[in-house]
Enzyme design. Structure first.
Site, PDB file in Angstrom:
ATOM      1  N   LYS A 123      -1.240   1.248  -3.998  1.00 51.50           N
ATOM      2  CA  LYS A 123      -1.692   1.264  -2.538  1.00 51.50           C
ATOM      3  C   LYS A 123      -3.156   0.608  -2.201  1.00 51.50           C
ATOM      4  O   LYS A 123      -3.682   0.868  -1.085  1.00 51.50           O
ATOM      5  CB  LYS A 123      -1.398   2.498  -2.052  1.00 51.50           C
ATOM      6  CG  LYS A 123      -0.443   3.495  -2.406  1.00 51.50           C
ATOM      7  CD  LYS A 123       0.717   2.619  -1.619  1.00 51.50           C
ATOM      8  CE  LYS A 123       1.817   2.426  -2.709  1.00 51.50           C
ATOM      9  NZ  LYS A 123       2.612   1.360  -2.310  1.00 51.50           N
ATOM     10  N   GLY A 178      -3.490  -2.848  -2.516  1.00 52.38           N
ATOM     11  CA  GLY A 178      -3.141  -4.311  -2.364  1.00 52.38           C
ATOM     12  C   GLY A 178      -2.362  -5.111  -3.442  1.00 52.38           C
ATOM     13  O   GLY A 178      -2.373  -6.305  -3.451  1.00 52.38           O
ATOM     14  N   TRP A 188       0.070  -7.626  -2.111  1.00 51.56           N
ATOM     15  CA  TRP A 188      -0.251  -8.805  -1.564  1.00 51.56           C
ATOM     16  C   TRP A 188      -0.970  -9.678  -2.614  1.00 51.56           C
ATOM     17  O   TRP A 188      -0.610 -10.876  -2.749  1.00 51.56           O
ATOM     18  CB  TRP A 188      -1.397  -8.238  -0.628  1.00 51.56           C
ATOM     19  CG  TRP A 188      -2.085  -9.268   0.235  1.00 51.56           C
ATOM     20  CD1 TRP A 188      -1.612 -10.590   0.492  1.00 51.56           C
ATOM     21  CD2 TRP A 188      -3.272  -9.223   1.121  1.00 51.56           C
ATOM     22  NE1 TRP A 188      -2.149 -11.240   1.439  1.00 51.56           N
ATOM     23  CE2 TRP A 188      -3.497 -10.377   1.701  1.00 51.56           C
ATOM     24  CE3 TRP A 188      -4.227  -8.115   1.164  1.00 51.56           C
ATOM     25  CZ2 TRP A 188      -4.374 -10.336   2.729  1.00 51.56           C
ATOM     26  CZ3 TRP A 188      -5.326  -8.328   2.391  1.00 51.56           C
ATOM     27  CH2 TRP A 188      -5.296  -9.391   2.723  1.00 51.56           C
ATOM     28  N   HIS A 207      -1.077  -1.122 -13.369  1.00 47.92           N
ATOM     29  CA  HIS A 207      -2.070  -0.158 -12.543  1.00 47.92           C
ATOM     30  C   HIS A 207      -2.940   0.472 -13.611  1.00 47.92           C
ATOM     31  O   HIS A 207      -3.793   1.393 -13.379  1.00 47.92           O
ATOM     32  CB  HIS A 207      -1.235   1.158 -11.957  1.00 47.92           C
ATOM     33  CG  HIS A 207      -0.465   0.599 -10.720  1.00 47.92           C
ATOM     34  ND1 HIS A 207      -1.140  -0.307  -9.694  1.00 47.92           N
ATOM     35  CD2 HIS A 207       0.634   0.915 -10.131  1.00 47.92           C
ATOM     36  CE1 HIS A 207      -0.078  -0.134  -8.826  1.00 47.92           C
ATOM     37  NE2 HIS A 207       1.153   0.447  -9.295  1.00 47.92           N
ATOM     38  N   ARG A 234      -9.381  -0.975  -2.860  1.00 49.10           N
ATOM     39  CA  ARG A 234      -9.420  -0.880  -1.301  1.00 49.10           C
ATOM     40  C   ARG A 234     -10.111   0.527  -1.022  1.00 49.10           C
ATOM     41  O   ARG A 234     -10.199   1.388  -1.843  1.00 49.10           O
ATOM     42  CB  ARG A 234      -7.911  -0.219  -0.965  1.00 49.10           C
ATOM     43  CG  ARG A 234      -7.641  -0.602   0.220  1.00 49.10           C
ATOM     44  CD  ARG A 234      -6.037  -0.546   0.521  1.00 49.10           C
ATOM     45  NE  ARG A 234      -5.741  -0.567   2.074  1.00 49.10           N
ATOM     46  CZ  ARG A 234      -4.655  -0.352   2.688  1.00 49.10           C
ATOM     47  NH1 ARG A 234      -3.662   0.324   1.921  1.00 49.10           N
ATOM     48  NH2 ARG A 234      -4.387  -0.277   3.785  1.00 49.10           N
ATOM     49  N   SER A 261      -2.222   5.475   2.804  1.00 45.86           N
ATOM     50  CA  SER A 261      -1.152   4.721   2.181  1.00 45.86           C
ATOM     51  C   SER A 261      -0.220   5.554   1.243  1.00 45.86           C
ATOM     52  O   SER A 261       0.906   5.225   1.125  1.00 45.86           O
ATOM     53  CB  SER A 261      -1.646   3.187   1.780  1.00 45.86           C
ATOM     54  OG  SER A 261      -0.594   2.413   1.671  1.00 45.86           O
ATOM     55  N   TYR A 300      -9.763  -5.525  -0.984  1.00 46.16           N
ATOM     56  CA  TYR A 300      -8.668  -5.611   0.215  1.00 46.16           C
ATOM     57  C   TYR A 300      -9.296  -5.942   1.585  1.00 46.16           C
ATOM     58  O   TYR A 300      -8.711  -7.050   2.214  1.00 46.16           O
ATOM     59  CB  TYR A 300      -7.845  -4.282   0.407  1.00 46.16           C
ATOM     60  CG  TYR A 300      -6.683  -4.301   1.256  1.00 46.16           C
ATOM     61  CD1 TYR A 300      -5.463  -4.475   0.881  1.00 46.16           C
ATOM     62  CD2 TYR A 300      -6.978  -4.056   2.727  1.00 46.16           C
ATOM     63  CE1 TYR A 300      -4.343  -4.602   1.764  1.00 46.16           C
ATOM     64  CE2 TYR A 300      -5.983  -4.141   3.574  1.00 46.16           C
ATOM     65  CZ  TYR A 300      -4.663  -4.229   3.016  1.00 46.16           C
ATOM     66  OH  TYR A 300      -3.479  -4.247   3.971  1.00 46.16           O
ATOM     67  N   LYS A 360       1.718  -0.731   7.399  1.00 43.05           N
ATOM     68  CA  LYS A 360       0.837  -1.378   8.416  1.00 43.05           C
ATOM     69  C   LYS A 360       0.042  -2.813   8.077  1.00 43.05           C
ATOM     70  O   LYS A 360      -0.253  -3.502   8.692  1.00 43.05           O
ATOM     71  CB  LYS A 360       0.006  -0.251   8.886  1.00 43.05           C
ATOM     72  CG  LYS A 360       0.632   0.701   9.746  1.00 43.05           C
ATOM     73  CD  LYS A 360      -0.356   1.436  10.571  1.00 43.05           C
ATOM     74  CE  LYS A 360       0.035   2.476  11.519  1.00 43.05           C
ATOM     75  NZ  LYS A 360      -0.853   3.387  11.919  1.00 43.05           N
ATOM     76  N   GLY A 361      -0.433  -2.537   6.882  1.00 45.47           N
ATOM     77  CA  GLY A 361      -1.217  -3.759   6.264  1.00 45.47           C
ATOM     78  C   GLY A 361      -2.331  -3.878   7.126  1.00 45.47           C
ATOM     79  O   GLY A 361      -2.845  -5.088   7.451  1.00 45.47           O
TER      80      GLY A 361
HETATM   81  P1  A3P Z   1      -0.653   0.291   4.306  1.00 46.26           P
HETATM   82  O1  A3P Z   1       0.257   1.508   3.991  1.00 46.26           O
HETATM   83  O2  A3P Z   1      -1.980   0.906   4.799  1.00 46.26           O
HETATM   84  O3  A3P Z   1       0.005  -0.180   5.456  1.00 46.26           O
HETATM   85  P2  A3P Z   1       0.645  -1.470  -2.779  1.00 46.26           P
HETATM   86  O4  A3P Z   1       0.745  -2.924  -2.589  1.00 46.26           O
HETATM   87  O5  A3P Z   1      -0.753  -1.652  -3.743  1.00 46.26           O
HETATM   88  O6  A3P Z   1       1.438  -0.804  -2.997  1.00 46.26           O
HETATM   89  O7  A3P Z   1      -0.163  -1.311  -1.333  1.00 46.26           O
HETATM   90  C1  A3P Z   1       0.497  -1.041  -0.338  1.00 46.26           C
HETATM   91  C2  A3P Z   1      -0.406  -1.387   0.848  1.00 46.26           C
HETATM   92  O8  A3P Z   1      -0.485  -2.693   1.173  1.00 46.26           O
HETATM   93  C3  A3P Z   1       0.351  -0.918   2.261  1.00 46.26           C
HETATM   94  O9  A3P Z   1      -0.724  -0.604   3.093  1.00 46.26           O
HETATM   95  C4  A3P Z   1       1.052  -2.300   2.749  1.00 46.26           C
HETATM   96  O10 A3P Z   1       1.273  -2.208   3.993  1.00 46.26           O
HETATM   97  C5  A3P Z   1      -0.128  -3.199   2.325  1.00 46.26           C
HETATM   98  N1  A3P Z   1       0.537  -4.651   2.286  1.00 46.26           N
HETATM   99  C6  A3P Z   1       1.683  -4.996   1.615  1.00 46.26           C
HETATM  100  N2  A3P Z   1       1.946  -6.317   1.816  1.00 46.26           N
HETATM  101  C7  A3P Z   1       0.566  -6.933   2.208  1.00 46.26           C
HETATM  102  C8  A3P Z   1       0.120  -7.975   2.642  1.00 46.26           C
HETATM  103  N3  A3P Z   1       1.015  -9.068   2.306  1.00 46.26           N
HETATM  104  N4  A3P Z   1      -1.126  -8.265   3.412  1.00 46.26           N
HETATM  105  C9  A3P Z   1      -1.735  -7.104   3.623  1.00 46.26           C
HETATM  106  N5  A3P Z   1      -1.416  -5.737   3.306  1.00 46.26           N
HETATM  107  C10 A3P Z   1      -0.167  -5.437   2.498  1.00 46.26           C
END
Ligand code: A3P
Length: 330
Positions: free
Chosen positions: A73, A75, A78, A131, A154, A162, A220, A290-291
Site C-alpha cells: 500500500k 505505491g 504505480w 515486499h 509512503r 490504504s 510516493y 483514491k491515489g
Molecule cells: P489509496 O488506497 O490511498 O488510494 P500498492 O500499489 O502498494 O498496493 O498501493 C495502493 C495505493 O496506491 C492505493 O492508495 C492506490 O489507490 C494507489 N495507487 C495505485 N495506482 C496508482 C497510481 N498509478 N498512481 C498513484 N497512486 C496509485
C-alpha cells in the site's frame, strides 16, 4: 534462521521452509483467517514468507535485474506500471502498451512462486517485485553490484488507511471487518503485514544511504509532487535513461500519463479484471482506491495521526528521513 536449503531439490526446500515457518511466533493480524508470522523482526503472511525465505537462499540474480521493493500500500502498483512503461518503451507505444489491457500486476507479477518456475523474469522485462524487508532480500542480491534495488515508501498514515481499505475489500464477505481503531492499535504495535512499517522503511533508507548506486529510495509523495523529475531519475537509475530527443518529444510525460491513477483506474482491466483466475469477483480494482496524498485526514482522528507521527518521528530521528512533505495539501 534456516540453513542449508541451497542444495536441496525444490520440493525438499519447500518442505523444510514450511516446517521452519511452523516454528515461528504467530499472532492474529487484522483478521482471524490469516495469521501473521514473525520472521527476522517482521510480521507477514505465510504465503509471502515462504517465497521470501526460498528466495533468500536460492535466488540466482542476472546482471541487469531490477528489484522493485515496497511495503504493501505504498505505491507498488504505480512503481510497477512506471518501471514497466520505462523498460518496454521501445517495444510499445502508449497506445498499445500491455498496461492498457493487462494491468500492472499482470505485466509485472510478484516474485511469489518463483521456486516453481524455471525463470521469474519475462524476456526483456528484468523487473522483480517484492515486499521483503531489505535484509530479507536474496543473499545473492544483497551481495551483488549488478542488481539494482528501487524502493518506494509512503507516509505510514496513508499506507495504514490504504491497507485498512484494501483488507476490508479483500476479506471473505462473511467475515466482519476489524474496526479501524483496533487495526490502528495493531499497526502502532508493528503488527501489520510487513510491519513494523517504520523498520521496513528504515532498512531501505539506510541501504540507500550506504549504497546509493545500488539502492534508490523513492517517496510516493515526492513522485506525486514532481512526477517528471522522479520518473527521469528512476529511468536513469535502472539503466534506461531518457534521451534528449525523448525528453524533447514529450515521452516522459506520455509515460507518466499512461501510468497515472486516473488513466489506469479507469481502464476496463482495472475495473472488472481479476488478479487471480480463481478470484470470485473483480480484484484488480482493489489496487486503485483514491491515489491521493493525505487521505488519512478523512479517516484518522487528530489524536491517531499524532500518535503515529510521534512513533515514526521517534524511529526516524537522526536518520535524515522524514515525511514532512505529506501535509495533505498536494
Ligand atoms: P489509496 O488506497 O490511498 O488510494 P500498492 O500499489 O502498494 O498496493 O498501493 C495502493 C495505493 O496506491 C492505493 O492508495 C492506490 O489507490 C494507489 N495507487 C495505485 N495506482 C496508482 C497510481 N498509478 N498512481 C498513484 N497512486 C496509485
Amino acid at each position: 534462521m534456516i540453513a542449508d536449503i541451497e542444495e536441496l531439490s525444490s520440493a525438499e526446500a519447500i518442505e523444510r521452509v514450511v516446517e521452519f515457518m511452523s516454528t515461528l511466533p504467530t499472532e492474529n493480524g487484522w483478521n482471524s483467517f490469516q495469521p501473521l508470522r514473525l520472521y527476522e523482526g517482521f510480521w507477514t503472511f505465510p504465503h509471502f514468507l515462504e517465497s521470501i525465505i526460498l528466495a533468500q537462499h536460492r535466488f540466482k540474480p542476472k546482471p541487469g535485474d531490477i528489484f522493485l521493493c515496497s511495503a504493501p500500500k505504498s505505491g507498488t502498483t504505480w512503481l510497477k506500471a512506471l518501471s514497466f512503461a520505462i523498460v518496454t518503451r521501445n517495444l510499445y507505444d502508449t497506445s498499445n502498451s500491455p498496461l492498457l489491457t493487462k494491468g500492472p500486476h499482470h505485466c509485472v507479477p510478484n516474485m511469489v512462486g518463483f521456486e516453481y518456475k524455471p525463470d521469474v523474469r519475462q524476456p526483456g522485462i528484468p523487473l522483480i517485485p517484492t515486499h521483503a524487508p531489505y535484509h530479507c532480500l536474496p543473499k545473492s542480491v544483497l551481495g551483488s553490484d549488478d542488481v539494482k534495488v528501487v524502493y518506494i515508501c509512503r507516509d505510514p498514515k496513508d499506507a495504514f488507511v490504504s491497507m485498512f481499505h484494501f483488507a476490508a475489500n479483500r476479506r471473505p464477505k462473511e467475515n466482519e471487518h476489524i474496526a479501524i481503531e483496533e487495526a490502528f492499535e495493531l499497526f502502532c504495535l508493528g503488527r501489520s503485514v510487513f510491519g513494523p512499517a517504520w523498520d521496513h522503511i528504515l532498512g531501505y533508507w539506510k541501504a540507500s544511504q550506504e549504497r546509493p548506486e545500488k539502492v534508490m529510495f523513492l517517496k510516493y509523495e515526492e513522485l506525486m509532487n514532481d512526477s517528471e523529475l522522479y520518473v527521469k531519475k528512476l529511468a536513469e537509475f535502472i539503466g534506461y535513461p531518457f534521451s534528449f530527443e525523448e525528453e524533447q518529444g514529450g515521452v516522459v510525460k506520455k509515460l507518466i500519463d499512461l501510468c497515472s491513477f486516473e488513466n489506469l483506474s479507469n481502464l476496463d482491466v482495472n475495473k472488472t479484471g481479476k488478479r487471480h483466475e480463481d478470484d470470485d469477483e473483480a480484484t484488480n480494482k482493489t489496487f486503485f482506491i483514491k491515489g491521493k496524498v493525505g487521505d488519512w485526514q478523512n479517516h484518522l482522528t487528530p489524536e491517531m495521526a499524532n500518535r503515529l507521527d510521534n512513533i515514526v518521528e521517534q524511529k526516524l530521528s537522526g536518520t535524515g528521513l522524514s515525511f514532512e512533505l505529506n501535509n495533505g495539501s498536494s
